[in-house]
Design a protein around this motif. Structure first.
Motif, PDB file in Angstrom:
ATOM      1  N   THR A  43     -19.872   7.500  -3.195  1.00  0.00           N
ATOM      2  CA  THR A  43     -19.798   6.054  -3.359  1.00  0.00           C
ATOM      3  C   THR A  43     -20.586   5.690  -4.594  1.00  0.00           C
ATOM      4  N   GLN A  50     -15.409   2.546  -3.366  1.00  0.00           N
ATOM      5  CA  GLN A  50     -15.700   2.828  -1.954  1.00  0.00           C
ATOM      6  C   GLN A  50     -14.472   2.775  -1.076  1.00  0.00           C
ATOM      7  N   ASN A  51     -13.517   1.958  -1.425  1.00  0.00           N
ATOM      8  CA  ASN A  51     -12.316   1.855  -0.597  1.00  0.00           C
ATOM      9  C   ASN A  51     -11.189   1.264  -1.443  1.00  0.00           C
ATOM     10  N   ARG A  87     -26.010   7.760  -4.551  1.00  0.00           N
ATOM     11  CA  ARG A  87     -26.356   6.458  -5.102  1.00  0.00           C
ATOM     12  C   ARG A  87     -26.295   6.552  -6.607  1.00  0.00           C
ATOM     13  N   GLN A 121     -20.550  11.944   1.078  1.00  0.00           N
ATOM     14  CA  GLN A 121     -19.561  10.928   0.741  1.00  0.00           C
ATOM     15  C   GLN A 121     -19.796  10.599  -0.724  1.00  0.00           C
ATOM     16  N   GLU A 176      -7.922   1.198  -1.058  1.00  0.00           N
ATOM     17  CA  GLU A 176      -6.905   0.392  -0.368  1.00  0.00           C
ATOM     18  C   GLU A 176      -7.397  -1.018  -0.084  1.00  0.00           C
ATOM     19  N   ALA A 177      -8.610  -1.098   0.481  1.00  0.00           N
ATOM     20  CA  ALA A 177      -9.134  -2.414   0.831  1.00  0.00           C
ATOM     21  C   ALA A 177      -9.309  -3.264  -0.429  1.00  0.00           C
ATOM     22  N   ALA A 178      -9.694  -2.615  -1.545  1.00  0.00           N
ATOM     23  CA  ALA A 178      -9.868  -3.351  -2.795  1.00  0.00           C
ATOM     24  C   ALA A 178      -8.528  -3.914  -3.272  1.00  0.00           C
ATOM     25  N   GLN A 179      -7.472  -3.111  -3.147  1.00  0.00           N
ATOM     26  CA  GLN A 179      -6.151  -3.586  -3.556  1.00  0.00           C
ATOM     27  C   GLN A 179      -5.720  -4.777  -2.709  1.00  0.00           C
ATOM     28  N   LEU A 235       0.841  -1.201   0.000  1.00  0.00           N
ATOM     29  CA  LEU A 235       0.000   0.000   0.000  1.00  0.00           C
ATOM     30  C   LEU A 235       0.874   1.247   0.000  1.00  0.00           C
ATOM     31  N   ARG A 265     -19.625  -5.373  -9.008  1.00  0.00           N
ATOM     32  CA  ARG A 265     -19.413  -5.281  -7.563  1.00  0.00           C
ATOM     33  C   ARG A 265     -17.987  -4.837  -7.265  1.00  0.00           C
ATOM     34  N   ALA A 266     -17.043  -5.392  -8.017  1.00  0.00           N
ATOM     35  CA  ALA A 266     -15.647  -5.019  -7.805  1.00  0.00           C
ATOM     36  C   ALA A 266     -15.464  -3.528  -8.072  1.00  0.00           C
ATOM     37  N   PHE A 306     -16.083  -1.786   2.503  1.00  0.00           N
ATOM     38  CA  PHE A 306     -16.872  -1.106   1.478  1.00  0.00           C
ATOM     39  C   PHE A 306     -18.232  -0.772   2.073  1.00  0.00           C
ATOM     40  N   LYS A 364     -25.320  12.532  -0.051  1.00  0.00           N
ATOM     41  CA  LYS A 364     -24.786  12.433   1.295  1.00  0.00           C
ATOM     42  C   LYS A 364     -23.360  12.948   1.226  1.00  0.00           C
ATOM     43  N   ARG A 373     -17.689  -1.179  -7.656  1.00  0.00           N
ATOM     44  CA  ARG A 373     -18.213  -0.442  -6.502  1.00  0.00           C
ATOM     45  C   ARG A 373     -17.242  -0.531  -5.339  1.00  0.00           C
ATOM     46  N   ALA A 374     -16.666  -1.713  -5.136  1.00  0.00           N
ATOM     47  CA  ALA A 374     -15.698  -1.884  -4.051  1.00  0.00           C
ATOM     48  C   ALA A 374     -14.517  -0.943  -4.250  1.00  0.00           C
TER      49      ALA A 374
END
Lengths: 259, 295
Positions: B294, B178-179, B241, B292, B181-184, A54, B171-172, A113, B290, B174-175
């Motif tokens: 996403t 949304q995030n 949305r 944010q 780092e977490a997706a990586q 990261l 879905r990927a 997510f 909102k 959207r992931a």
């Protein structure tokens, strides 16, 4: 000793221009679990983020199961006269490749997510597995029965503990060969914490090696074989599980007796 | 106001709304995922219209329009992905990426528009109508081409929505939005999904361009005005949305149709911008938004 699963040599990194940790070397033998203990803000999380790509490593090398993960060389120049499409766009280390090699990082306080449901999140969590056999959906659901109940809930409506469970479950479904857990029990209620610790112990008992950061010395003692002490971005000590003192003893080593 | 006039205003507003929905969806897709504002979106609109003209006009290739639309979608996807690699990706890792991509996408927009001028010339063109004839009940007129347009736009939006919700790559995506780092860390190929998102956005923009080309005359600068409207829609509705810019698009479309009737063509944009300013003052995250972004 057989070849190590992870070998880190002379690793330094940080957030440009501040170097957070320098010249870290450690080896994790196959089947060995290690723990990292140290005060907040001393580079533990940054070190793990560098391991998983990261954050780009500034120097040093990371070898995972014989495969070099970071591209060799010092940190590249970002000056425009040296513009090179490949150098600018390609990372010195690619987190996607790290995950696909089986070094799976479960982040601290992972928000995951927020607008995806638990089921959707787990359905894309097999991406890194690439033919390796990871945990199946039923297996992680029996490890965390709560997740089955929350299957159609969006992550943003879950409690902190449930989020952490999704995070660990997603990590397990990625078919880890070495699982990095960064303070998985931080800020959880005692009941949820106990549930999560028990689950992590179960994972450990399947033979999966773990790199664990945690502040709870007793929990560390259950999981790990070797403990590394982190202090000001350096490794200040290394001890086996048998040599590990209790929490006060560790604090005394890190800060002296008067803490 | 007599019912026939009212009907034709509402009809016009809904057709406009459908076009804006298509354009705004692509724009917000890129904004929510990559975190950048794509100023080349307007040029994508014009490009889509010209490419479709090339495939389907009787004095060009003369393919059936349906075939032309499919071919245009493929071309637009490739161009969108290519422009991501050239205009956005080199700057992705810089902290000032938003500002830099304002400039690069503006440059891309200028280059594309002038390329259109060089290739197809300044003369106005029109894509053949999707269908001739109209449905007339009493004084109410509804052209078949308008019905087809509404059905197609609805189908495309539902299709994109379903793709994001139910398919694995959706879905990927959207992931990733949304995030990152977490997706990586899950091993998702983030740069590829970024290129995919820009490709998809270019397809929706291009299709909007095709539909505009079937009802109005087209010129290389035809995308800039719709881009402005799409921008109003995105600000007005927010991007919380996938559906929020779509509702907003129909509200803006109807608002525009009514303002054209009541205050005239030249003052209608003023009404829209005024509405946008009011929304920004009262609810800056947009009507359905909102704090944010996403997907």
């Amino acid at each position: 000793m057989s070849d190590p699963i992870l070998s880190v040599r002379g690793l330094s990194s940080g957030y440009d221009p501040i170097k957070i940790f320098r010249n870290i070397s450690l080896t994790v033998a196959k089947g060995e679990s290690i723990g990292i203990f140290g005060p907040n803000g001393h580079g533990k999380t940054t070190f793990l983020k560098t391991l998983s790509g990261l954050i780009d490593p500034w120097s040093g090398e990371i070898v995972f199961d014989g495969q070099r993960l970071n591209r060799p060389g010092e940190r590249g120049s970002r000056k425009w006269r040296n513009f090179n499409y490949d150098a600018v766009t390609r990372r010195r280390m690619d987190p996607k490749q790290v995950a696909r090699a089986g070094l799976i990082h479960v982040q601290q306080g992972n928000l995951l997510f927020p607008e995806l449901t638990v089921a959707e999140t787990l359905s894309i969590s097999t991406t890194a597995a690439r033919g390796r056999k990871g945990w199946s959906l039923t297996e992680v659901q029996s490890l965390f029965p709560r997740l089955a109940e929350r299957n159609d809930h969006k992550i943003r409506f879950l409690s902190g503990g449930e989020r952490q469970m999704v995070s660990v479950a997603a990590g397990l479904m990625s078919a880890p060969r070495l699982l990095i857990l960064d303070e998985p029990t931080l800020g959880l209620s005692p009941k949820i914490r106990a549930e999560l610790c028990a689950a992590i112990l179960t994972v450990k008992e399947t033979g999966l090696p773990i790199i664990l950061i945690d502040q709870d010395v007793a929990f560390l003692g259950q999981i790990i074989d070797t403990l590394y002490l982190f202090d000001h971005g350096r490794i200040s000590g290394r001890m086996s599980r048998e040599e590990m003192p209790d929490h006060d003893g560790l604090m005394a080593i890190l800060f002296g007796d008067q803490h | 106001m007599d019912p026939v006039t009212l009907f034709s205003i509402i009809k016009g507003g809904i057709v406009l709304g459908a076009l804006y929905a298509l354009m705004a969806t692509g724009l917000s897709l890129v904004w929510t995922t990559l975190g950048i504002f794509n100023f080349a979106h307007g040029a994508f609109i014009a490009l889509g219209a010209y490419v479709a003209w090339q495939f389907s006009a009787t004095d060009a290739f003369g393919w059936p329009l349906a075939l032309g639309i499919i071919a245009t979608s493929l071309v637009m996807f490739a161009i969108g992905a290519f422009l991501h690699l050239t205009l956005v990706k080199p700057f992705e890792r810089r902290s000032d990426v938003v500002l830099i991509t304002v400039i690069t996408t503006l440059a891309g927009s200028a280059i594309l528009e002038n390329l259109l001028l060089v290739i197809w010339g300044p003369r106005s063109k029109q894509i053949p109508k999707m269908a001739e004839g109209e449905l007339a009940i009493g004084g109410f007129h509804l052209a078949f081409s308008e019905i087809i347009l509404l059905v197609l736009v609805l189908a495309i939006l539902v299709g994109v929505g379903a793709f994001l919700r139910y398919s694995r790559p959706g879905r990927a995506m959207r992931a990733v939005s949304q995030n990152r780092e977490a997706a990586q860390l899950l091993g998702l190929n983030v740069p590829m999904y970024f290129a995919l998102v820009l490709g998809l956005s270019a397809v929706t923009a291009g299709l909007a361009g095709v539909f505009i080309g079937t009802i109005r005359f087209m010129n290389p600068a035809m995308g800039s005005e719709p881009l402005m409207k799409a921008l109003i829609v995105v600000i007005f509705g927010g991007v919380a949305r996938f559906s929020s810019p779509i509702y907003a698009a129909f509200i803006i479309g109807l608002l525009e149709a009514f303002s054209i009737y009541f205050v005239g063509l030249y003052w209608a944009p003023a009404v829209l911008f005024f509405t946008m300013i009011v929304v920004l003052l009262i609810k800056p995250e947009g009507l359905f938004g909102k704090y944010q972004r996403t997907l």
